[in-house]
Design a protein around this motif. Sequence first.
Motif, short mmCIF file in Angstrom:
data_model
loop_
_atom_site.label_atom_id
_atom_site.label_comp_id
_atom_site.label_asym_id
_atom_site.label_seq_id
_atom_site.Cartn_x
_atom_site.Cartn_y
_atom_site.Cartn_z
N THR A 1 19.62 -3.05 -7.65
CA THR A 1 19.51 -4.45 -7.25
C THR A 1 18.18 -5.03 -7.73
O THR A 1 17.13 -4.43 -7.54
CB THR A 1 19.62 -4.60 -5.72
OG1 THR A 1 20.86 -4.02 -5.31
CG2 THR A 1 19.57 -6.05 -5.30
N ASP B 1 16.15 -8.68 -7.39
CA ASP B 1 16.10 -9.99 -6.74
C ASP B 1 15.15 -10.89 -7.51
O ASP B 1 13.99 -10.53 -7.75
CB ASP B 1 15.61 -9.85 -5.29
CG ASP B 1 16.60 -9.06 -4.44
OD1 ASP B 1 17.81 -9.29 -4.57
OD2 ASP B 1 16.14 -8.20 -3.65
N ARG C 1 22.12 -20.26 -4.64
CA ARG C 1 22.04 -18.80 -4.69
C ARG C 1 23.24 -18.25 -5.44
O ARG C 1 24.35 -18.77 -5.30
CB ARG C 1 22.06 -18.20 -3.29
CG ARG C 1 20.83 -18.46 -2.48
CD ARG C 1 21.00 -17.88 -1.08
NE ARG C 1 19.91 -18.25 -0.23
CZ ARG C 1 18.90 -17.46 0.07
NH1 ARG C 1 18.86 -16.25 -0.40
NH2 ARG C 1 17.93 -17.87 0.86
N GLN D 1 24.70 -14.56 -8.03
CA GLN D 1 24.55 -13.16 -8.42
C GLN D 1 25.23 -12.94 -9.75
O GLN D 1 26.30 -13.50 -10.01
CB GLN D 1 25.18 -12.27 -7.36
CG GLN D 1 25.05 -10.79 -7.63
CD GLN D 1 25.75 -9.99 -6.55
OE1 GLN D 1 26.97 -9.90 -6.54
NE2 GLN D 1 24.97 -9.43 -5.63
N ALA E 1 26.51 -9.62 -11.84
CA ALA E 1 26.71 -8.17 -11.74
C ALA E 1 27.14 -7.63 -13.10
O ALA E 1 28.02 -8.19 -13.75
CB ALA E 1 27.77 -7.86 -10.69
N LEU F 1 23.04 -5.39 -9.89
CA LEU F 1 23.22 -6.65 -9.18
C LEU F 1 21.94 -7.46 -9.31
O LEU F 1 20.89 -7.05 -8.81
CB LEU F 1 23.53 -6.40 -7.70
CG LEU F 1 24.77 -5.58 -7.40
CD1 LEU F 1 24.89 -5.32 -5.90
CD2 LEU F 1 26.01 -6.27 -7.93
N ASN G 1 20.41 -10.67 -8.09
CA ASN G 1 20.52 -11.74 -7.09
C ASN G 1 19.52 -12.83 -7.45
O ASN G 1 18.34 -12.54 -7.64
CB ASN G 1 20.22 -11.20 -5.69
CG ASN G 1 21.22 -10.14 -5.28
OD1 ASN G 1 22.42 -10.32 -5.45
ND2 ASN G 1 20.73 -9.03 -4.76
N GLU H 1 17.93 -16.75 -6.64
CA GLU H 1 17.75 -17.91 -5.77
C GLU H 1 16.90 -18.92 -6.54
O GLU H 1 15.86 -18.58 -7.09
CB GLU H 1 17.04 -17.51 -4.48
CG GLU H 1 16.84 -18.67 -3.55
CD GLU H 1 16.14 -18.29 -2.25
OE1 GLU H 1 15.80 -19.21 -1.49
OE2 GLU H 1 15.92 -17.09 -2.00
N LYS I 1 28.73 -14.82 -9.94
CA LYS I 1 29.20 -15.39 -8.67
C LYS I 1 28.13 -16.37 -8.15
O LYS I 1 26.94 -16.07 -8.21
CB LYS I 1 29.42 -14.31 -7.61
CG LYS I 1 30.58 -13.40 -7.90
CD LYS I 1 30.79 -12.41 -6.78
CE LYS I 1 32.00 -11.53 -7.05
NZ LYS I 1 32.22 -10.57 -5.97
#
Length: 181
Positions: A12, A14, A84, A86, A88, A115, A117, A119, A174
Amino acid sequence: MSNNSNGLQTVTIDLVLDRRSTTEVLTAVLHAILFHRLFGTVKPTAFEVQDITVPGVDDADMRQLISEKVNAFWRAIEVSSTKRGQIAITFSERRVRKGWFSLGGEEEVPWEQWLVNIEIRQPQTGQERNLASTLTKALHTMLNHCSSEAARAAVPLITNSHGISPFPFKIVVKVNGVEVG
């Protein structure tokens, strides 16, 4: 990094970005992930983002695929209220389908998923320094994972040396939990 019950490793990353840097940073991050995980004949390239050099893949198809996914993310985030999303990237291997009633053939079995993520926030004072720090942290996550024993052990046996990747992979975007693009 985490593993689920199927042995799928998940990494992951971020990212907190401002509107101005979103496409540039996402393009560089996706290129860097693919650079480290394609395992085929990859011609390297580099991206300069916030004075940070990010490795990438110099391939027309990869550039187009990444551009399409980043643009799909951007279009969806523009009309989203939460800002927000994502992206993948899932790497799989092809295995012979087994079972009592299978008709043979192959199935794709995932072995690793990244992933990212994202924002989007309004720029703040010191945002460029924060962006450089975020990008550096993302690159460290990639390098630490790819150089780990667990990550090396997760890579299936490479039986096909044709093309840029011996393994099928999929990139899914997504926004607000809904697949776009």
